[in-house]
Design an enzyme around this catalytic site. Sequence first.
Site, PDB file in Angstrom:
ATOM      1  N   PHE A  74       0.854  -1.197   0.000  1.00  0.00           N
ATOM      2  CA  PHE A  74       0.000   0.000   0.000  1.00  0.00           C
ATOM      3  C   PHE A  74       0.883   1.238   0.000  1.00  0.00           C
ATOM      4  CE2 PHE A  74      -3.208   2.693   2.483  1.00  0.00           C
ATOM      5  CZ  PHE A  74      -4.004   2.926   1.361  1.00  0.00           C
ATOM      6  N   ASP A 104      10.438  -4.507   5.809  1.00  0.00           N
ATOM      7  CA  ASP A 104      10.853  -3.137   6.110  1.00  0.00           C
ATOM      8  C   ASP A 104       9.778  -2.103   5.787  1.00  0.00           C
ATOM      9  OD1 ASP A 104      11.074  -3.475   3.388  1.00  0.00           O
ATOM     10  OD2 ASP A 104      13.085  -2.634   3.210  1.00  0.00           O
ATOM     11  N   THR A 126       8.990 -12.047   6.838  1.00  0.00           N
ATOM     12  CA  THR A 126       9.413 -11.991   5.437  1.00  0.00           C
ATOM     13  C   THR A 126      10.325 -13.170   5.140  1.00  0.00           C
ATOM     14  OG1 THR A 126      10.798 -10.791   3.837  1.00  0.00           O
ATOM     15  CG2 THR A 126      11.196 -10.331   6.156  1.00  0.00           C
ATOM     16  N   ASP A 128      12.605 -13.133   3.015  1.00  0.00           N
ATOM     17  CA  ASP A 128      13.895 -12.622   2.540  1.00  0.00           C
ATOM     18  C   ASP A 128      14.971 -12.553   3.619  1.00  0.00           C
ATOM     19  OD1 ASP A 128      12.784 -12.257   0.002  1.00  0.00           O
ATOM     20  OD2 ASP A 128      12.075 -10.247   0.494  1.00  0.00           O
ATOM     21  N   GLY A 171      14.692 -13.227  -2.401  1.00  0.00           N
ATOM     22  CA  GLY A 171      15.564 -12.605  -1.421  1.00  0.00           C
ATOM     23  C   GLY A 171      15.645 -11.105  -1.579  1.00  0.00           C
ATOM     24  N   ARG A 172      15.038 -10.616  -2.676  1.00  0.00           N
ATOM     25  CA  ARG A 172      15.092  -9.188  -2.976  1.00  0.00           C
ATOM     26  C   ARG A 172      16.549  -8.751  -3.053  1.00  0.00           C
ATOM     27  NH1 ARG A 172      11.793  -4.366  -0.269  1.00  0.00           N
ATOM     28  NH2 ARG A 172      13.049  -4.987   1.511  1.00  0.00           N
ATOM     29  N   SER A 187      25.547 -26.474  -3.852  1.00  0.00           N
ATOM     30  CA  SER A 187      25.558 -25.770  -5.141  1.00  0.00           C
ATOM     31  C   SER A 187      26.974 -25.315  -5.472  1.00  0.00           C
ATOM     32  CB  SER A 187      24.613 -24.567  -5.067  1.00  0.00           C
ATOM     33  OG  SER A 187      24.709 -23.781  -6.221  1.00  0.00           O
ATOM     34  N   PRO A 215      28.994 -35.199 -12.094  1.00  0.00           N
ATOM     35  CA  PRO A 215      27.938 -35.508 -13.061  1.00  0.00           C
ATOM     36  C   PRO A 215      26.954 -34.364 -13.290  1.00  0.00           C
ATOM     37  CG  PRO A 215      27.404 -36.489 -10.953  1.00  0.00           C
ATOM     38  CD  PRO A 215      28.757 -35.854 -10.788  1.00  0.00           C
TER      39      PRO A 215
END
EC number: 2.7.1.11
Length: 322
Positions: A74, A104, A126, A128, A171-172, A187, A215
């Site tokens: 908003f 925030d 959140t 994030d 994650g913004r 990763s 692989p």
Amino acid sequence: MSKKIGILTSGGDAPGMNSAISFLAKSALSLGFEPYLIFDGYSGIIARKILPAKNFPYNGISSFGGTAIGSSRFPEFKKEEVQNKAVEILSEIGISSLVVVGGDGTYNGGYKLHLKGIKVIALPGTIDNDIQFTDYTIGFDTALNTIVETIDKLRDTANSHRRCFVVEVMGRHCQDLALYSAMATGSEILITNTNILTPEEVSQKVLEQFAKGKPSVIVTITENILPNLKEFAAKIEELTKISTRSLEVGHTQRGGRPSAFDRILAAKMAMKAMELINQDKSGLAISYLDGKIQTFDIAKVVSKPVRKTNDLVLEINKINQN
């Protein structure tokens, strides 16, 4: 002191918000307050979407994802005349205290109402994890588990076809979801706003990983870095001649039943919020820092930049590429 307390969720939804709503309502009643639910965030104040909690089944919502009372962004609430209207409406109903759950933007809105005489306590809700002075926000753990489950499944199929997968997570402007999912899944390549790599640099690292006999390769990327995820993956395939696919995990990160950790975190924070309201406190944000529930001035929280963890990003990249 008025015994009427407003409860709202604002901004992007996060798993565990319903646990916060439920425990806020129950804690308020146990202390002799009269909780009111405000639907659809700050816009719900202006639209007078305000209902006594006793008329809503708040007891059965803790295990559900999302927020049962709705949420919204908003931007009009930044206008002082809209803030004044909100204060006027809350005062008409007799609500003098407000607990807000969100990120925030939610904190900033709550702080404005605090300055105008409404007693406000803020809870970090959140996925994030981008709120200062708290190690974890409500929803982060569940979202992280969703990402880990997704990458684990991608790893299965990537191993079968000797593929590279490029995975973009939310994650913004905070890299925590990418960082901790990379730690949890192994990763091989992590790209964040503090460690941006070109397609050429990524391609070289991908080739090095396959040359070591791996692989598959997973590249995890924080959102808002790449202009086009599919084009980035296509470029890697062009340069490496290795089959490369892309996946934007997307809004599945926001959904799902909250983890036990998020439910408990929300409950503890809600109980602390009601304790502060019972003490007639205002302008405070609840946090979970160093293993303890703590409080900080909202003004201090919103004035600090999102913390950076570049050293850990580089270290995880180095470790996972071995």
